[in-house]
Scaffold this active site. Structure first.
Site, PDB file in Angstrom:
ATOM      1  N   ASP A 180       9.946 -14.064 -66.693  1.00 50.73           N
ATOM      2  CA  ASP A 180       9.065 -15.138 -66.223  1.00 50.73           C
ATOM      3  C   ASP A 180       9.721 -16.003 -65.150  1.00 50.73           C
ATOM      4  OD1 ASP A 180      10.924 -16.223 -67.839  1.00 50.73           O
ATOM      5  OD2 ASP A 180       9.547 -17.443 -69.030  1.00 50.73           O
TER       6      ASP A 180
ATOM      7  N   HIS B 155      24.073  -3.360 -42.646  1.00 60.54           N
ATOM      8  CA  HIS B 155      23.307  -4.252 -43.529  1.00 60.54           C
ATOM      9  C   HIS B 155      24.113  -4.640 -44.769  1.00 60.54           C
ATOM     10  CE1 HIS B 155      19.293  -2.747 -41.629  1.00 60.54           C
ATOM     11  NE2 HIS B 155      19.928  -3.605 -40.868  1.00 60.54           N
TER      12      HIS B 155
ATOM     13  N   ASP C  17      26.404 -12.661 -39.910  1.00 63.40           N
ATOM     14  CA  ASP C  17      25.050 -12.639 -39.348  1.00 63.40           C
ATOM     15  C   ASP C  17      24.205 -13.501 -40.271  1.00 63.40           C
ATOM     16  OD1 ASP C  17      22.484 -12.096 -38.454  1.00 63.40           O
ATOM     17  OD2 ASP C  17      22.804  -9.928 -38.267  1.00 63.40           O
TER      18      ASP C  17
ATOM     19  N   ASP D  69      18.565 -16.575 -35.922  1.00 62.22           N
ATOM     20  CA  ASP D  69      19.239 -15.305 -36.225  1.00 62.22           C
ATOM     21  C   ASP D  69      20.491 -15.227 -35.348  1.00 62.22           C
ATOM     22  OD1 ASP D  69      19.915 -12.732 -36.874  1.00 62.22           O
ATOM     23  OD2 ASP D  69      18.172 -11.791 -35.930  1.00 62.22           O
TER      24      ASP D  69
ATOM     25  N   HIS E 293      22.502   0.532 -32.830  1.00 56.93           N
ATOM     26  CA  HIS E 293      21.235  -0.205 -32.963  1.00 56.93           C
ATOM     27  C   HIS E 293      20.785  -0.714 -31.598  1.00 56.93           C
ATOM     28  CE1 HIS E 293      23.324  -4.144 -32.724  1.00 56.93           C
ATOM     29  NE2 HIS E 293      24.224  -3.655 -33.566  1.00 56.93           N
TER      30      HIS E 293
ATOM     31  N   HIS F 293      15.249  -8.124 -30.784  1.00 57.77           N
ATOM     32  CA  HIS F 293      13.906  -8.065 -31.357  1.00 57.77           C
ATOM     33  C   HIS F 293      13.251  -9.416 -31.117  1.00 57.77           C
ATOM     34  CE1 HIS F 293      15.718 -10.376 -34.675  1.00 57.77           C
ATOM     35  NE2 HIS F 293      16.719  -9.515 -34.615  1.00 57.77           N
TER      36      HIS F 293
ATOM     37  N   HIS G  75      12.313 -10.557 -37.690  1.00 53.71           N
ATOM     38  CA  HIS G  75      11.870  -9.486 -36.781  1.00 53.71           C
ATOM     39  C   HIS G  75      10.395  -9.780 -36.539  1.00 53.71           C
ATOM     40  CE1 HIS G  75      15.280  -6.757 -38.458  1.00 53.71           C
ATOM     41  NE2 HIS G  75      15.729  -7.713 -37.679  1.00 53.71           N
TER      42      HIS G  75
ATOM     43  N   GLU H 193      21.748  -9.037 -29.097  1.00 59.39           N
ATOM     44  CA  GLU H 193      22.763  -8.814 -30.113  1.00 59.39           C
ATOM     45  C   GLU H 193      23.487  -7.471 -30.012  1.00 59.39           C
ATOM     46  OE1 GLU H 193      21.095  -8.038 -34.082  1.00 59.39           O
ATOM     47  OE2 GLU H 193      19.155  -8.686 -33.320  1.00 59.39           O
TER      48      GLU H 193
ATOM     49  N   TYR I 137      31.023  -0.879 -33.530  1.00 57.91           N
ATOM     50  CA  TYR I 137      31.473  -0.654 -34.912  1.00 57.91           C
ATOM     51  C   TYR I 137      32.298   0.627 -34.926  1.00 57.91           C
ATOM     52  CZ  TYR I 137      27.376  -3.607 -34.948  1.00 57.91           C
ATOM     53  OH  TYR I 137      26.462  -4.591 -34.639  1.00 57.91           O
TER      54      TYR I 137
ATOM     55  N   ARG J 275      29.809  -7.939 -33.637  1.00 53.37           N
ATOM     56  CA  ARG J 275      28.463  -8.161 -33.093  1.00 53.37           C
ATOM     57  C   ARG J 275      28.403  -9.613 -32.650  1.00 53.37           C
ATOM     58  NH1 ARG J 275      25.681  -6.173 -36.792  1.00 53.37           N
ATOM     59  NH2 ARG J 275      24.969  -7.916 -38.066  1.00 53.37           N
TER      60      ARG J 275
ATOM     61  N   GLU K 225      25.375 -12.298 -31.472  1.00 49.54           N
ATOM     62  CA  GLU K 225      23.914 -12.395 -31.424  1.00 49.54           C
ATOM     63  C   GLU K 225      23.479 -13.829 -31.140  1.00 49.54           C
ATOM     64  OE1 GLU K 225      21.927 -11.473 -35.166  1.00 49.54           O
ATOM     65  OE2 GLU K 225      20.035 -11.192 -34.104  1.00 49.54           O
TER      66      GLU K 225
END
Ligand code: GLY
Ligand code: MN
Ligand code: MN
Length: 441
Positions: A36, A242, A259, A270, A349, A353, A360, A383, A387, A404, A406
């Site tokens: 719950d 991710h 990130d 972002d 990548h 975006h 996104h 961004e 890697y 990265r 961004e």
């Protein structure tokens, strides 16, 4: 805060683009986390964009083409309930919601199944987000079928079902000055969170401790939540795009990739920054970092009105491809590396975006097979990254380095504006801030 008049204007604008018909836009359901206990509630972005109404169990209905062109805007929402409000807090109820949010009419959500077939009867078109939430697809088709069953009495069911997202995505793509004000503030809070993370990071600290510092900064400035799960990735974890476990110890000599961005009044920031755990870049880390920074600078220079959506990506790719060759990660010429897509081993990548209510965000990227030209008012991320996973034919000093960078960028008449420039980015800025690390308490 965005004034109610703006939400009313958006609804009117939507209606002006519809043919005679009815639009049905429900908000998001509450979701059970376990037994719950519920996940923190987040409204549906389309619904919120048109209403500013944040309660669950609500549906917006827009009837277009009423009495020769006008439109009618109806809210269905939860009833007032004194008993439930003692446990769960304030709810508007239809009458107060109609008044406060500028609807023409408002009814109890319990009346939805009774009233929708009536409202849809003899309308030629229904606009909804088919496929967005299957329970609503079933309800809408159920209402249409109810009308069909009565056609012998002379009524007609809507003949066309249109995806309302085609209209709404295009509206959401262009941010108003009021939306930009919220986005600037979200960007500012998030930039501060990255600064705080840099100041709190030391060898031996855990990734989740740094994540807590980000959240601290978001919440203490009034942002409601992270806009997405923060990535706090030390060392090799940065090569997992991710990575969200955020449970490793941060080691001396490693980089930390973060990130993270907050959501403020529905709008996302972002930001990614990558910096050394001990405050000083090693030569190999600096080489890759400077390369990604140059790629990002090239990409940001390519953001401007009239330039195609993929111009920043192409600009970043060319810089990265040349850098990968110079650093011994790829071989051949820039053109051959681009053609063979060898760079994808290290940069897999895309470079950005749309950004807005969703991280996104809504909006088409291509039209008639062509990347869209950028136009003032659009907001996007830039961004690029790099890697490097361990492999025999990869110089060992680059192994397990992930970088990265961004930023959030607004297309302006003159070019672009970086909304997130308060987050340190050059090697000198980062090393200087980290050298002066203090305990912020
Ligand atoms: N934080 C999600 C992204 O950068 O696309
Ligand atoms: Mn992004
Ligand atoms: Mn991001």
């Amino acid at each position: 805060m965005i004034p109610i008049e703006s939400f009313i204007e958006r609804r009117r604008h939507l209606a002006s683009q519809m043919q005679k018909g009815i639009a049905i836009i429900p908000t998001a359901p509450e979701r059970v986390r376990n037994r719950d206990a519920y996940y923190p509630y987040r409204f549906d972005s389309y619904f919120y964009y048109l209403t500013g109404f944040g309660e669950p169990e609500a549906v917006l209905v827009v009837v277009a083409g009423v009495d020769g062109g006008a439109s009618k805007h109806i809210l269905f929402c939860r009833d007032k309930d004194v008993e439930r409000e003692i446990w769960e807090g304030f709810r508007y109820g239809p009458e107060a919601a109609r008044e406060a949010f500028g609807f023409d009419e408002a009814y109890s959500i319990l009346k939805l199944d009774e009233m929708l077939p009536e409202l849809m009867t003899d309308q030629s078109a229904v606009y909804c987000a088919m496929g967005h939430a299957t329970e609503w697809d079933i309800r809408v088709t159920g209402w249409i079928n109810q009308i069909r069953q009565q056609t012998r009495s002379g009524v007609s069911a809507p003949g066309g079902i249109f995806d309302i997202r085609l209209l709404l995505d295009e509206m959401r793509l262009f941010k108003s000055p009021e939306e930009l004000q919220v986005m600037r503030r979200a960007a500012e809070i998030s930039s501060g969170a990255h600064r705080r993370a840099m100041q709190k990071t030391r060898p031996g600290v855990n990734e989740y401790e740094v994540e807590a510092e980000l959240l601290h900064e978001f919440r203490r400035h009034g942002a409601q939540a992270p806009a997405y799960t923060s990535i706090v990735a030390g060392g090799a974890n940065a090569c997992v795009l991710h990575y969200v476990e955020n449970n490793s110890r941060l080691n001396d000599g490693d980089l930390l990739l973060i990130d993270a961005g907050c959501e403020l009044d529905g709008y996302a920031a972002d930001i990614t920054r990558t910096f050394p755990v001990n405050g000083k870049f090693s030569p190999a880390q600096r080489d890759l970092y400077q390369l990604v920074l140059s790629a990002q600078a090239a990409a940001i220079s390519a953001v401007g009105p009239g330039n195609r959506w993929d111009a920043p990506h192409e600009a970043a790719l060319r810089v990265l491809a040349q850098g990968f060759i110079d650093l011994g990660l790829c071989h051949g010429s820039v053109d051959t590396v681009m053609q063979s897509e060898d760079y994808k081993r290290f940069y897999m990548h895309r470079t950005g975006h749309w950004l807005g209510l969703d991280v996104h965000d809504a909006g088409e990227y291509k039209r008639d097979g062509e990347w869209r030209p950028l136009q003032p008012g659009m907001t996007l991320t830039v961004e690029p990254g790099c890697y490097v996973r361990p492999a025999d034919n990869v110089p060992r000093h680059f192994w397990n380095i992930g970088v990265r960078i961004e930023d959030d960028v607004l297309v302006t008449e003159a070019g672009c504006e970086v909304l997130t420039s308060a987050a340190p980015k050059t090697v000198a800025e980062i090393e200087e801030l980290m050298q002066d690390r203090q305990d912020l308490g």
